[in-house]
Design a protein around this motif. Structure first.
Motif, PDB file in Angstrom:
ATOM      1  N   HIS A   1      94.195  79.371  90.856  1.00  0.00           N
ATOM      2  CA  HIS A   1      95.400  79.243  91.680  1.00  0.00           C
ATOM      3  C   HIS A   1      95.278  78.078  92.654  1.00  0.00           C
ATOM      4  N   SER A   2      94.091  77.934  93.261  1.00  0.00           N
ATOM      5  CA  SER A   2      93.912  76.840  94.217  1.00  0.00           C
ATOM      6  C   SER A   2      93.967  75.481  93.529  1.00  0.00           C
TER       7      SER A   2
ATOM      8  N   ARG B   1     101.640  78.440  83.949  1.00  0.00           N
ATOM      9  CA  ARG B   1     100.547  78.216  84.882  1.00  0.00           C
ATOM     10  C   ARG B   1     100.496  79.311  85.937  1.00  0.00           C
ATOM     11  N   LEU B   2     101.652  79.691  86.444  1.00  0.00           N
ATOM     12  CA  LEU B   2     101.668  80.747  87.464  1.00  0.00           C
ATOM     13  C   LEU B   2     101.248  82.089  86.875  1.00  0.00           C
TER      14      LEU B   2
ATOM     15  N   VAL C   1     103.240  73.994  93.760  1.00  0.00           N
ATOM     16  CA  VAL C   1     102.657  74.004  92.432  1.00  0.00           C
ATOM     17  C   VAL C   1     103.419  73.005  91.567  1.00  0.00           C
TER      18      VAL C   1
ATOM     19  N   LYS D   1      90.472  83.709  89.164  1.00  0.00           N
ATOM     20  CA  LYS D   1      91.913  83.625  89.424  1.00  0.00           C
ATOM     21  C   LYS D   1      92.202  82.889  90.719  1.00  0.00           C
ATOM     22  N   THR D   2      91.385  83.140  91.736  1.00  0.00           N
ATOM     23  CA  THR D   2      91.557  82.449  93.015  1.00  0.00           C
ATOM     24  C   THR D   2      91.318  80.955  92.855  1.00  0.00           C
TER      25      THR D   2
ATOM     26  N   LEU E   1      95.979  74.720  91.172  1.00  0.00           N
ATOM     27  CA  LEU E   1      97.374  74.432  90.852  1.00  0.00           C
ATOM     28  C   LEU E   1      98.154  73.902  92.044  1.00  0.00           C
ATOM     29  N   MET E   2      97.668  74.164  93.243  1.00  0.00           N
ATOM     30  CA  MET E   2      98.459  73.883  94.439  1.00  0.00           C
ATOM     31  C   MET E   2      97.971  72.643  95.165  1.00  0.00           C
TER      32      MET E   2
ATOM     33  N   THR F   1      97.487  82.687  86.587  1.00  0.00           N
ATOM     34  CA  THR F   1      96.720  82.857  87.826  1.00  0.00           C
ATOM     35  C   THR F   1      96.934  84.218  88.456  1.00  0.00           C
ATOM     36  N   LYS F   2      97.715  85.086  87.823  1.00  0.00           N
ATOM     37  CA  LYS F   2      97.953  86.423  88.399  1.00  0.00           C
ATOM     38  C   LYS F   2      96.822  87.359  88.042  1.00  0.00           C
TER      39      LYS F   2
END
Length: 193
Positions: free
Chosen positions: A167-168, A188-189, A177, A163-164, A170-171, A192-193
């Motif tokens: 998330h990275s 997408r968000l 994002v 997940k980490t 995506l940014m 990543t939760k």
């Protein structure tokens, strides 16, 4: 692929002039997906990975004797792709025409990555883990290391690492994002939760 969190990815582009030299036989420590964009390229690929799960420090290029390699020849044309599992001996050469291909390096999540996170977290909460070996007994250190967890904890940490990573991916460097539309952004968000 990177957005899954399972892979850390990178892309390399290779432009080879007509009749250009091939890369020497080598082994990558990550999976490889080669995509032919222009021209053609001939690959020589060993049928099975020679080295199981090679480490990033593994550098066998100097030890690979071309005469001892039993490789299959595969020619990629525009639009073709070739997947090479890590540890597979291979090399590539352009044909008489120029050639351009992309190589996607796919470094999959390993248990070493998960254990590294577990040790990092333990080090953050246990001051003794940050002590030098002269001031912290072996018994105390071993007791702390047993706190790393069981199989269920390792699976939980693997999910956390994925997940980490996702998330990275995506940014951008500013913490923004990007997505083509609001639905894609929300999806997408959520993933990543």
């Amino acid at each position: 692929m990177a957005a899954t969190g399972y892979f850390e990815t990178h892309v390399n582009a290779f432009l080879t002039p007509a009749g250009g030299q091939s890369t020497p036989y080598h082994i990558d420590h990550h999976d490889v997906l080669a995509v032919q964009i222009h021209g053609s390229k001939t690959w020589e690929v060993e049928a099975q990975p020679s080295v199981a799960n090679p480490h990033v420090t593994f550098a066998p290029d100097v030890d690979l004797d071309p005469a001892s390699i039993d490789a299959n020849e595969i020619t990629l044309s525009e639009g073709d792709a070739l997947f090479l599992p890590r540890g597979t001996v291979h090399r590539a050469a352009a044909s008489e025409d120029s050639s351009f291909h992309l190589v996607f390096g796919l470094k999959s999540l390993t248990w070493a990555d998960v254990v590294h996170l577990a040790v990092t977290q333990l080090t953050e909460r246990e001051v003794a883990m940050r002590g030098d070996i002269a001031s912290v007994s072996v018994d105390n250190s071993a007791s702390l290391i047993r706190q790393l967890g069981d199989a269920a904890r390792m699976r939980e940490l693997a999910s956390q690492v994925m997940k980490t990573r996702a998330h990275s991916q995506l940014m951008n460097q500013y913490g923004q994002v990007f997505a083509k539309d609001i639905g894609s952004l929300l999806t997408r968000l959520q993933n990543t939760k």
